[in-house]
Design an enzyme around this catalytic site. Structure first.
Site, PDB file in Angstrom:
ATOM      1  N   TYR A  21       0.835  -1.198   0.000  1.00  0.00           N
ATOM      2  CA  TYR A  21       0.000   0.000   0.000  1.00  0.00           C
ATOM      3  C   TYR A  21       0.877   1.258   0.000  1.00  0.00           C
ATOM      4  CZ  TYR A  21      -3.582   3.361   1.408  1.00  0.00           C
ATOM      5  OH  TYR A  21      -4.433   4.446   1.456  1.00  0.00           O
ATOM      6  N   SER A  46     -32.729  15.485  17.371  1.00  0.00           N
ATOM      7  CA  SER A  46     -32.242  14.439  18.265  1.00  0.00           C
ATOM      8  C   SER A  46     -33.434  13.565  18.640  1.00  0.00           C
ATOM      9  CB  SER A  46     -31.557  15.031  19.487  1.00  0.00           C
ATOM     10  OG  SER A  46     -32.484  15.790  20.203  1.00  0.00           O
ATOM     11  N   LYS A  74     -26.174   2.822  20.431  1.00  0.00           N
ATOM     12  CA  LYS A  74     -26.031   4.278  20.401  1.00  0.00           C
ATOM     13  C   LYS A  74     -24.588   4.607  20.754  1.00  0.00           C
ATOM     14  CE  LYS A  74     -28.193   8.497  22.150  1.00  0.00           C
ATOM     15  NZ  LYS A  74     -26.959   9.155  22.576  1.00  0.00           N
ATOM     16  N   ARG A  82     -22.827  18.432  14.700  1.00  0.00           N
ATOM     17  CA  ARG A  82     -24.258  18.673  14.846  1.00  0.00           C
ATOM     18  C   ARG A  82     -24.519  20.014  15.542  1.00  0.00           C
ATOM     19  NH1 ARG A  82     -28.023  17.723  18.888  1.00  0.00           N
ATOM     20  NH2 ARG A  82     -30.111  17.737  18.020  1.00  0.00           N
TER      21      ARG A  82
HETATM   22  S1  IVH Z   1     -30.732   8.458  14.702  1.00  0.00           S
HETATM   23  C1  IVH Z   1     -33.736  11.710  13.465  1.00  0.00           C
HETATM   24  N1  IVH Z   1     -29.070   6.460  15.211  1.00  0.00           N
HETATM   25  O1  IVH Z   1     -27.858   9.943  19.398  1.00  0.00           O
HETATM   26  C2  IVH Z   1     -32.902  10.590  13.953  1.00  0.00           C
HETATM   27  N2  IVH Z   1     -28.743   8.510  16.390  1.00  0.00           N
HETATM   28  O2  IVH Z   1     -30.540  11.902  20.303  1.00  0.00           O
HETATM   29  C3  IVH Z   1     -31.469  10.939  14.078  1.00  0.00           C
HETATM   30  N3  IVH Z   1     -26.780   8.521  17.870  1.00  0.00           N
HETATM   31  O3  IVH Z   1     -27.963  13.123  18.003  1.00  0.00           O
HETATM   32  C4  IVH Z   1     -30.657  10.168  15.031  1.00  0.00           C
HETATM   33  N4  IVH Z   1     -26.116   6.464  17.424  1.00  0.00           N
HETATM   34  O4  IVH Z   1     -25.852  11.795  17.722  1.00  0.00           O
HETATM   35  C5  IVH Z   1     -29.404   7.740  15.515  1.00  0.00           C
HETATM   36  N5  IVH Z   1     -27.653   4.646  15.492  1.00  0.00           N
HETATM   37  C6  IVH Z   1     -27.981   5.910  15.793  1.00  0.00           C
HETATM   38  C7  IVH Z   1     -27.246   6.684  16.706  1.00  0.00           C
HETATM   39  C8  IVH Z   1     -27.662   8.000  16.987  1.00  0.00           C
HETATM   40  C9  IVH Z   1     -25.858   7.566  18.112  1.00  0.00           C
HETATM   41  C10 IVH Z   1     -26.800   9.857  18.509  1.00  0.00           C
HETATM   42  C11 IVH Z   1     -26.973  10.985  17.547  1.00  0.00           C
HETATM   43  C12 IVH Z   1     -28.195  11.757  17.957  1.00  0.00           C
HETATM   44  C13 IVH Z   1     -28.464  11.197  19.333  1.00  0.00           C
HETATM   45  C14 IVH Z   1     -29.930  10.943  19.547  1.00  0.00           C
END
Ligand code: IVH
Length: 414
Positions: free
Chosen positions: A34, A80, A109, A130
């Site tokens: 690489y 969120s 999460k 964000r």
């Molecule tokens: S979905 C409209 N999926 O958790 C839906 N969020 O309050 C958008 N996060 O600000 C979020 N893993 O930073 C989603 N698999 C996941 C996630 C995730 C981490 C965070 C994200 C968001 C907060 C949710």
């Protein structure tokens, strides 16, 4: 083959191997091969700088230094999720969804830094944190250094904005902290702070050396994709070269969702990245659209937040620190334990009232956690394991080094 063609071929080959290495974790060539190809590309680029393209792997090492981050108003606000804190609340959410046979996409999460990545005509053009969901910071140059973020996509959509999490692996965090400790420098509190600090470096070269990683999980704008569910979308993201969490699961019953949450909670320690909960989403995009949003969050998803991580250890000593103004502060010193991303061995007990309220004694097995995921804190003793001969802690009334010479002994302030 002319140099233009050779450069294109090198870029494509290196990007394909970079993807295998950084996203799939399945390299098929040695680092040596690489690096050899990369060196050749660098030579050609040095000779023909006008031929350097933004998707070249050489552009990931950190370009210009920024004086400050520009604010970005997200074209689409980044919502969120509504948080829930226990099984019953997860249950209520699942039951209240007015669907006949709902399917769920259930995802760890990841506790990192939430970002939006914008592609125009299939090319990465901008990335932002964000922030508060409306306005974030432009960290494009730093994101370019993260190898798992594709700079070009196979599909040339006019515009696509995806959302994901930038995180630092625990193992990387530990290595960096070990090095900082050797150098006598202040340590980083946890992998999330380390990721945030690394991404917000004014000099992207520093970011490039921090080995940040990503998981992408959502689309932020209304890109016309031929996918109809979150589960298909995650597959689509993979096919585009994004890094997608392999531990997500498609569940077809509430029981499966509960099992996933319980497993994730029980096994959070086994992962090389911190998770602070589980995200549960209605899988079908049509159902998501029908359910819509409240003023603050989607109705079709929740975040089940884990309680702060707690560990048991043994309290070895309560050391009394004398502050500049003579204030005495008892500090718990315990066997080192790894909690919420780093090893801790002491925590302040603030004052004697707090020691009494917490009812801790030297020799106790104690429960510790990190308040706000940062500050080490003693939660309390495990009374069943208290040694029979343990003694209640007393604040010293005299300065210990003067004991044995009573005439010189000063009374200490309380
Ligand atoms: S979905 C409209 N999926 O958790 C839906 N969020 O309050 C958008 N996060 O600000 C979020 N893993 O930073 C989603 N698999 C996941 C996630 C995730 C981490 C965070 C994200 C968001 C907060 C949710």
């Amino acid at each position: 083959m002319n140099y233009r063609e050779e450069m294109k071929e090198l870029r494509d080959t290196l990007n394909a191997h970079g993807y295998r290495y950084y996203v799939l974790d399945e390299p098929t060539i040695s680092d040596y091969e690489y690096d050899h190809m990369l060196r050749r590309l660098e030579e050609l680029e040095a000779a023909h700088p006008e031929e350097i393209t933004p998707d070249s792997p050489t552009q990931r090492v950190g370009g210009r230094t920024l004086s400050e981050f520009e604010q970005v108003t997200h074209p689409v606000p980044l919502e969120s999720l509504q948080d829930v804190f226990n099984d019953d609340e997860v249950c209520q959410f699942l039951e209240k969804i007015p669907l006949d046979a709902p399917v769920w996409s259930v995802e760890p999460k990841v506790d990192g830094l939430s970002v939006a990545l914008e592609y125009r005509d299939g090319v990465f053009v901008r990335g932002a944190t964000r922030g508060d969901g409306r306005v974030g910071e432009d960290v494009t140059e730093n994101l370019r250094t993260i190898r798992s973020i594709p700079m070009t996509l196979p599909e040339k959509l006019p515009r696509l904005i995806v959302r994901g999490e930038v995180y630092m692996a625990r193992s990387v965090f530990q290595e960096i902290n070990d090095r900082l400790e050797l150098e006598g420098k202040p340590l980083m509190a946890n992998p999330r702070n380390a990721a945030a600090g690394s991404l917000r470096q004014k000099d992207p070269k520093i970011t490039a050396h921090r080995d940040l990683e990503t998981f992408i999980y959502a689309v932020a704008d209304e890109a016309p994709l031929d996918v109809h569910s979150q589960w298909q979308f995650l597959e689509w993201l993979r096919s585009c070269g994004f890094s997608v969490n392999p531990n997500a699961r498609r569940c077809t019953s509430a029981a499966e969702v509960h099992d996933f949450c319980a497993e994730a909670l029980a096994h959070r320690e086994d992962l090389d990245y911190d998770i602070d909960g589980v995200v549960v989403k209605v899988d079908s995009f049509a159902d998501q659209a029908a359910l819509g949003f409240t003023a603050r969050a989607p109705r079709w998803a929740i975040a089940f937040k884990f309680p702060p991580e707690e560990k048991r250890t043994v309290l070895r000593e309560i050391r009394v620190q004398v502050g500049r103004t003579g204030v005495l502060t008892p500090v718990a010193e315990f066997d080192p334990v790894f909690v919420a991303g780093s090893t801790i061995a002491r925590a302040t007990l603030h004052n004697i009232d707090e020691v009494r309220r917490k009812n801790v004694r030297v020799g106790d097995t104690i429960v510790v956690h990190k308040a706000g995921d940062v500050i080490p804190e003693v939660v309390g003793p495990v009374l069943e394991l208290r040694p029979a001969d343990s003694q209640e802690f007393q604040m010293p009334t005299h300065c210990p080094r003067l004991v044995g010479n009573p005439q010189d002994c000063h009374s200490l302030p309380n």
